[in-house]
Enzyme design. Structure first.
Site, mmCIF file in Angstrom:
data_model
loop_
_atom_site.group_PDB
_atom_site.id
_atom_site.type_symbol
_atom_site.label_atom_id
_atom_site.label_comp_id
_atom_site.label_asym_id
_atom_site.label_seq_id
_atom_site.Cartn_x
_atom_site.Cartn_y
_atom_site.Cartn_z
ATOM 1 N N GLU A 81 0.442 5.042 13.558
ATOM 2 C CA GLU A 81 0.762 6.227 12.763
ATOM 3 C C GLU A 81 0.781 7.483 13.635
ATOM 4 O OE1 GLU A 81 -1.710 6.990 9.336
ATOM 5 O OE2 GLU A 81 -0.344 8.546 8.598
ATOM 6 N N PHE B 59 2.138 -3.238 3.880
ATOM 7 C CA PHE B 59 2.525 -4.539 4.425
ATOM 8 C C PHE B 59 3.942 -4.846 3.946
ATOM 9 C CE2 PHE B 59 -2.086 -6.353 4.575
ATOM 10 C CZ PHE B 59 -2.299 -5.707 5.778
ATOM 11 N N CYS C 289 0.808 -1.219 0.000
ATOM 12 C CA CYS C 289 0.000 0.000 0.000
ATOM 13 C C CYS C 289 0.840 1.269 0.000
ATOM 14 C CB CYS C 289 -0.956 -0.038 1.179
ATOM 15 S SG CYS C 289 -1.942 -1.550 1.135
ATOM 16 N N LYS D 286 -9.171 8.337 3.570
ATOM 17 C CA LYS D 286 -9.683 6.979 3.329
ATOM 18 C C LYS D 286 -11.049 6.788 3.968
ATOM 19 C CE LYS D 286 -5.275 4.530 2.728
ATOM 20 N NZ LYS D 286 -4.304 5.564 3.161
ATOM 21 N N HIS E 244 -1.972 8.133 6.448
ATOM 22 C CA HIS E 244 -2.250 6.840 5.807
ATOM 23 C C HIS E 244 -3.543 6.265 6.387
ATOM 24 C CE1 HIS E 244 -1.432 3.250 3.544
ATOM 25 N NE2 HIS E 244 -1.519 2.497 4.633
ATOM 26 N N HIS F 187 -9.725 2.302 0.926
ATOM 27 C CA HIS F 187 -8.285 2.092 0.825
ATOM 28 C C HIS F 187 -7.953 1.556 -0.566
ATOM 29 C CE1 HIS F 187 -4.243 1.290 1.577
ATOM 30 N NE2 HIS F 187 -4.307 0.425 2.567
#
Lengths: 417, 81
Positions: free
Chosen positions: A316, A404, A165, A337, A305, A342
């Site tokens: 985050e 990831f 991502c 998002k 994010h 996402h």
């Protein structure tokens, strides 16, 4: 010897997202705080016992925009990137640039998964002879950047960073290097994803990464809210035309914003879980500040994010705190998002587009669906309504993207001078 | 069993779908490479689709002999016979 690096500016924006088929409609929907999440109505949704039956699908299907031949020859992920790249290129004024000075860098997290899995179905049902010759060029993860390179004649290089991502943001960071190093004057950069397919849904669901609010899709993506339960899968593409400032000025191009710097790091902690103190994210953020000669107090806005997962959002926040310190208290943080869902490998690119627009229009988009802010989120989140940013002076904003594998990217943009 | 005319129009549909060329430009004397500008990857896609549509088998060693649309129509007609 050059003491200062080449300045890089954003001269073109393109997007096809769950909120709209182009930049203007996406931005308009983001400012009014619209959720793009809807029940999936595709014919396959009833075939499997999927625990999640909703997503943020592209507002305008690619088949409505492209020719039938283009649709047949491009995986949906490449279709989205071509649509967004055409808009960005037009927006940039279709610059005249030598092929040997033009590059492309477009990332994707998953690549041509529709092509791959459809071809496997064909193989099993009809045999090897029925597998189409275009299967390989359509399924490969670099097909999006290759398609754009072909269309616009980008001869410097067609790159496709793959970092889950963070892919789109990493591609944009890579494009900065392409221009700074002198390889290119103009780069078409961004990210794309088309993974609303039962297999990725089943797989993300298996790891409990997705929201299961099937009965209430519009409120499912709720970054920073206490009751968040995972992300909502989106699809689409975001593309920026990045250009050496002197090249843009020489041709009288309109400049949306300056692309100041990029910071990258890896958590080296766990294959999927973020490092809980946000140390890796903070390293990327500080790297962006350092290489852009920026101070934490310069930062006025962050497009986070924040995917709406219980662990990721708080990690985050820790990273932002570690990277910006007390200056974070003056930063308007948006988690878009909450509206777009996402977009995986396209996320960092779409959010870069939104970050550039926030600077250009001097307004931070809202974060929707926060009914009860998580007490661990001790930051200034822009909630419900958009928030005006200072009307004068240079403003700096950051866009975070994580993936990831422990990938962290922070991109820094500044209002055009 | 399809007539040669039916094979031609079926082939024209496949070629149109793959390349966007208008169906009426697909004529018997047209060369796939010279006139229709069909590359080898597209040619293989057309072959796969033609095999399915006309229930025939066109081995690779025969594909290279199909220079014109007429060659392909005759081949398919014979293979069906």
């Amino acid at each position: 010897m050059t003491a200062t690096p080449r300045r890089v500016v954003v001269t073109g924006l393109g997007a096809t997202t769950p909120l709209g088929g182009d930049v203007a409609s996406t931005w308009e929907a983001a400012l009014v705080g619209r959720s793009a999440a809807r029940p999936i109505t595709a014919d396959w949704i009833g075939e499997y016992d999927l625990p999640i039956r909703f997503a943020a699908q592209a507002a305008v299907p690619a088949v409505d925009v492209l020719t039938r031949q283009e649709v047949k020859r491009l995986d949906p992920s490449a279709q989205f990137s071509v649509i967004a790249a055409r808009e960005a290129w037009r927006d940039a004024g279709s610059p005249e640039v030598e092929s040997t000075r033009l590059g492309s860098a477009i990332g994707t997290g998953i690549g041509g998964i529709w092509t791959l899995l459809t071809a496997y179905d064909t193989l099993r049902e009809k045999g090897a002879r029925r597998v189409l010759p275009l299967t390989v060029p359509m399924l490969m993860a670099n097909s999006s950047t290759a398609a754009v390179s072909l269309e616009f004649g980008a001869g410097v290089g067609a790159h496709s960073p793959v970092s889950a991502c963070a892919s789109g943001a990493e591609a944009i960071a890579y494009a900065l290097d392409m221009i700074r190093s002198g390889r290119a004057d103009v780069v078409i950069a961004g990210g794309t994803e088309a993974a609303i397919h039962p297999l990725p849904i089943a797989s993300f669901a298996a790891m409990r990464a997705m929201s299961q609010r099937n009965e209430d899709p519009e409120h499912a993506s709720r970054p920073f809210d206490s009751s968040r339960d995972g992300f909502v899968l989106g699809e689409g593409a975001g593309i920026l035309v990045l250009e050496a400032e002197e090249h843009a000025r020489a041709r009288g191009a309109r400049i949306h914003a300056e692309f100041v710097s990029a910071g990258l790091s890896a958590d080296a902690h766990h294959i999927t879980a973020p490092e809980p103190t946000g140390a890796g994210a903070a390293r990327a953020l500080r790297d962006a500040l350092r290489s852009g000669d920026l101070q934490p107090s310069d930062v006025i806005h962050v497009n986070a994010h924040a995917t709406s997962t219980p662990i990721g959002d708080v990690a985050e926040v820790q990273g932002l705190r570690a990277g910006l310190g007390s200056a974070l208290d003056q930063v308007a943080v948006s988690a878009t998002k909450s509206m777009t869902g996402h977009l995986l490998g396209a996320a960092g690119a779409i959010e870069s587009v939104l970050t550039v627009l926030a600077l250009r229009e001097r307004i931070a988009p809202p974060t929707i669906n926060i009914d009860d802010l998580d007490p661990a989120v001790d930051i200034d989140v822009v909630r419900k309504d958009p928030r005006p940013l200072p009307a004068t002076g240079d403003l700096v904003a950051l866009n975070n993207a994580f993936g990831f594998g422990g990938h962290n990217v922070s991109l820094a943009f500044r209002t055009a001078g | 069993m399809a007539s040669e005319q039916e094979i031609l129009s079926g082939l024209a549909e496949i070629i149109n779908e793959e390349t966007g060329l208008p169906t009426d430009s697909v004529e018997l004397d047209k060369s796939f490479t010279e006139d229709l500008d069909i590359d080898s990857l597209s040619m293989m896609t057309i072959v796969v689709n033609a095999e399915e549509k006309f229930s025939v088998r066109i081995p690779d060693e025969d594909v290279k002999n199909l220079k014109t649309v007429g060659d392909a129509v005759s081949y398919i007609a014979q293979a069906q016979g």
